[in-house]
Design a protein around this motif. Structure first.
Motif, PDB file in Angstrom:
ATOM      1  N   MET A 158      24.851  75.303  42.908  1.00 18.09           N
ATOM      2  CA  MET A 158      24.735  74.034  42.179  1.00 18.09           C
ATOM      3  C   MET A 158      24.688  74.347  40.685  1.00 18.09           C
ATOM      4  SD  MET A 158      21.772  71.119  42.483  1.00 18.09           S
ATOM      5  CE  MET A 158      22.242  70.556  44.084  1.00 18.09           C
ATOM      6  N   SER A 159      25.515  73.728  39.892  1.00 17.56           N
ATOM      7  CA  SER A 159      25.540  73.974  38.455  1.00 17.56           C
ATOM      8  C   SER A 159      24.481  73.143  37.753  1.00 17.56           C
ATOM      9  CB  SER A 159      26.915  73.639  37.889  1.00 17.56           C
ATOM     10  OG  SER A 159      27.110  72.242  37.899  1.00 17.56           O
ATOM     11  N   ALA A 160      24.125  73.569  36.535  1.00 22.22           N
ATOM     12  CA  ALA A 160      23.106  72.855  35.763  1.00 22.22           C
ATOM     13  C   ALA A 160      23.542  71.431  35.468  1.00 22.22           C
ATOM     14  CB  ALA A 160      22.805  73.607  34.467  1.00 22.22           C
ATOM     15  N   ALA A 161      24.868  71.236  35.322  1.00 22.35           N
ATOM     16  CA  ALA A 161      25.353  69.897  34.996  1.00 22.35           C
ATOM     17  C   ALA A 161      25.162  68.930  36.159  1.00 22.35           C
ATOM     18  CB  ALA A 161      26.819  69.957  34.601  1.00 22.35           C
ATOM     19  N   SER A 162      25.239  69.442  37.399  1.00 23.05           N
ATOM     20  CA  SER A 162      25.117  68.558  38.544  1.00 23.05           C
ATOM     21  C   SER A 162      23.724  68.561  39.160  1.00 23.05           C
ATOM     22  CB  SER A 162      26.155  68.944  39.599  1.00 23.05           C
ATOM     23  OG  SER A 162      25.859  70.231  40.108  1.00 23.05           O
ATOM     24  N   ALA A 163      22.850  69.452  38.731  1.00 23.75           N
ATOM     25  CA  ALA A 163      21.505  69.544  39.292  1.00 23.75           C
ATOM     26  C   ALA A 163      20.645  68.385  38.810  1.00 23.75           C
ATOM     27  CB  ALA A 163      20.861  70.868  38.887  1.00 23.75           C
ATOM     28  N   ALA A 164      19.762  67.931  39.699  1.00 23.18           N
ATOM     29  CA  ALA A 164      18.796  66.903  39.303  1.00 23.18           C
ATOM     30  C   ALA A 164      17.856  67.523  38.278  1.00 23.18           C
ATOM     31  CB  ALA A 164      18.031  66.412  40.521  1.00 23.18           C
ATOM     32  N   PRO A 165      17.422  66.752  37.299  1.00 22.47           N
ATOM     33  CA  PRO A 165      16.601  67.321  36.235  1.00 22.47           C
ATOM     34  C   PRO A 165      15.160  67.590  36.664  1.00 22.47           C
ATOM     35  CG  PRO A 165      16.838  64.974  35.921  1.00 22.47           C
ATOM     36  CD  PRO A 165      17.711  65.340  37.085  1.00 22.47           C
ATOM     37  N   VAL A 166      14.528  68.449  35.911  1.00 26.46           N
ATOM     38  CA  VAL A 166      13.087  68.650  35.982  1.00 26.46           C
ATOM     39  C   VAL A 166      12.517  67.760  34.881  1.00 26.46           C
ATOM     40  CG1 VAL A 166      11.204  70.296  35.666  1.00 26.46           C
ATOM     41  CG2 VAL A 166      13.320  71.007  36.812  1.00 26.46           C
ATOM     42  N   VAL A 167      11.646  66.830  35.244  1.00 29.73           N
ATOM     43  CA  VAL A 167      11.089  65.879  34.283  1.00 29.73           C
ATOM     44  C   VAL A 167       9.651  66.272  33.981  1.00 29.73           C
ATOM     45  CG1 VAL A 167      10.448  63.458  33.897  1.00 29.73           C
ATOM     46  CG2 VAL A 167      12.597  64.018  35.038  1.00 29.73           C
ATOM     47  N   VAL A 168       9.316  66.296  32.699  1.00 29.02           N
ATOM     48  CA  VAL A 168       7.959  66.615  32.267  1.00 29.02           C
ATOM     49  C   VAL A 168       7.360  65.407  31.571  1.00 29.02           C
ATOM     50  CG1 VAL A 168       6.515  68.184  30.921  1.00 29.02           C
ATOM     51  CG2 VAL A 168       8.696  68.975  31.811  1.00 29.02           C
ATOM     52  N   GLY A 169       6.213  64.976  32.037  1.00 26.19           N
ATOM     53  CA  GLY A 169       5.480  63.916  31.370  1.00 26.19           C
ATOM     54  C   GLY A 169       4.660  64.524  30.244  1.00 26.19           C
ATOM     55  N   VAL A 170       4.925  64.102  29.026  1.00 23.38           N
ATOM     56  CA  VAL A 170       4.246  64.669  27.856  1.00 23.38           C
ATOM     57  C   VAL A 170       3.187  63.686  27.373  1.00 23.38           C
ATOM     58  CG1 VAL A 170       4.548  65.537  25.502  1.00 23.38           C
ATOM     59  CG2 VAL A 170       6.293  65.993  27.242  1.00 23.38           C
ATOM     60  N   SER A 171       1.969  64.171  27.264  1.00 24.17           N
ATOM     61  CA  SER A 171       0.859  63.342  26.810  1.00 24.17           C
ATOM     62  C   SER A 171       0.921  63.159  25.298  1.00 24.17           C
ATOM     63  CB  SER A 171      -0.466  63.997  27.182  1.00 24.17           C
ATOM     64  OG  SER A 171      -1.537  63.366  26.509  1.00 24.17           O
ATOM     65  N   PRO A 172       0.792  61.931  24.812  1.00 21.73           N
ATOM     66  CA  PRO A 172       0.767  61.736  23.358  1.00 21.73           C
ATOM     67  C   PRO A 172      -0.513  62.280  22.729  1.00 21.73           C
ATOM     68  CG  PRO A 172       0.558  59.632  24.504  1.00 21.73           C
ATOM     69  CD  PRO A 172       0.788  60.674  25.540  1.00 21.73           C
ATOM     70  N   ARG A 173      -1.526  62.567  23.540  1.00 24.38           N
ATOM     71  CA  ARG A 173      -2.781  63.108  23.011  1.00 24.38           C
ATOM     72  C   ARG A 173      -2.744  64.624  22.864  1.00 24.38           C
ATOM     73  NH1 ARG A 173      -4.161  59.608  26.976  1.00 24.38           N
ATOM     74  NH2 ARG A 173      -4.901  57.597  26.288  1.00 24.38           N
ATOM     75  N   THR A 174      -2.210  65.328  23.884  1.00 28.32           N
ATOM     76  CA  THR A 174      -2.277  66.789  23.888  1.00 28.32           C
ATOM     77  C   THR A 174      -0.936  67.468  23.678  1.00 28.32           C
ATOM     78  OG1 THR A 174      -1.903  66.974  26.271  1.00 28.32           O
ATOM     79  CG2 THR A 174      -4.197  66.670  25.534  1.00 28.32           C
ATOM     80  N   GLY A 175       0.159  66.797  23.989  1.00 23.07           N
ATOM     81  CA  GLY A 175       1.478  67.412  23.904  1.00 23.07           C
ATOM     82  C   GLY A 175       1.852  68.194  25.147  1.00 23.07           C
ATOM     83  N   SER A 176       0.925  68.376  26.078  1.00 22.82           N
ATOM     84  CA  SER A 176       1.174  69.038  27.368  1.00 22.82           C
ATOM     85  C   SER A 176       1.920  70.363  27.241  1.00 22.82           C
ATOM     86  CB  SER A 176       1.940  68.097  28.297  1.00 22.82           C
ATOM     87  OG  SER A 176       1.303  66.857  28.380  1.00 22.82           O
ATOM     88  N   SER A 209       1.325  73.516  28.266  1.00 21.76           N
ATOM     89  CA  SER A 209       1.470  74.357  29.458  1.00 21.76           C
ATOM     90  C   SER A 209       2.446  73.733  30.445  1.00 21.76           C
ATOM     91  CB  SER A 209       0.116  74.624  30.120  1.00 21.76           C
ATOM     92  OG  SER A 209      -0.455  73.438  30.603  1.00 21.76           O
ATOM     93  N   ALA A 210       2.458  72.407  30.556  1.00 21.82           N
ATOM     94  CA  ALA A 210       3.421  71.738  31.440  1.00 21.82           C
ATOM     95  C   ALA A 210       4.848  71.957  30.933  1.00 21.82           C
ATOM     96  CB  ALA A 210       3.112  70.244  31.535  1.00 21.82           C
ATOM     97  N   LEU A 211       5.050  71.874  29.631  1.00 17.20           N
ATOM     98  CA  LEU A 211       6.385  72.101  29.063  1.00 17.20           C
ATOM     99  C   LEU A 211       6.852  73.531  29.319  1.00 17.20           C
ATOM    100  CD1 LEU A 211       5.947  70.133  25.741  1.00 17.20           C
ATOM    101  CD2 LEU A 211       7.698  69.671  27.469  1.00 17.20           C
TER     102      LEU A 211
END
Length: 173
Positions: free
Chosen positions: A1-19, A21-23
């Motif tokens: 599976m190529s990167a163009a066709s792969a489903a994305p990895v979504v990261v929720g970024v906190s406006p307080r901390t910037g997250s 470690s999650a990024l």
């Protein structure tokens, strides 16, 4: 599976901390899975200050308020760059609305939704106002919630596991 066709990895970024470690964790995961990564941060416009007599304050009439959407986009880009460095290749997406509905929508087509560390003790009590429990129970994709002590990256954890497996395989029986 190529990167163009792969489903994305979504990261929720906190406006307080910037997250951060999650990024970082999500970036390692996306690299290993050859998937695109999308950082999502929800924002809400500030409430207008009250004014006597039911008239809006002069600053609202003159357009003297900053653009909250632009500020949120700059803040998100800053958080992603601080965590991953310049040229990170992450799509940064700001969404007007609350965190839960914004991330549920963004995660609808994702292969994984990654959330930053909750404040200590916040996951223990599942209250309706907390973001992480609502996403864990409502998302249509797997959800990763970073632990408060997330220090090792996914790559380091995998390398460590591979090294232990090699050592066990090489050990005489």
């Amino acid at each position: 599976m190529s990167a163009a066709s792969a489903a994305p990895v979504v990261v929720g970024v906190s406006p307080r901390t910037g997250s951060p470690s999650a990024l970082r964790w999500a970036a390692d995961y996306a690299l290993l899975r050859q998937a695109p990564m999308v950082a999502v941060m929800a924002w809400r416009p500030p409430r207008a200050p009250a004014a006597p007599g039911g008239r809006p304050p002069g600053s609202l009439l003159s357009g003297g308020l900053p653009d909250p959407e632009h500020e949120a986009a700059e803040q998100l880009e800053g958080y992603v760059t601080a965590a991953l460095g310049k040229g990170h290749g992450v799509e940064c997406k700001t969404v007007r609305g609350n965190e839960v509905s914004s991330l549920l929508e963004a995660g609808a087509e994702a292969q994984l939704l990654v959330l930053g560390e909750p404040r200590p003790g916040r996951m223990a009590s599942v209250r309706t106002g907390l973001v992480a429990p609502q996403l864990v129970t409502g998302a249509t994709c797997p959800v990763v919630v970073m632990p408060n002590s997330a220090g090792a990256s996914l790559t380091q954890a995998i390398e460590s596991t591979v090294e232990r497996a090699k050592a066990r395989a090489a050990a005489p029986e």
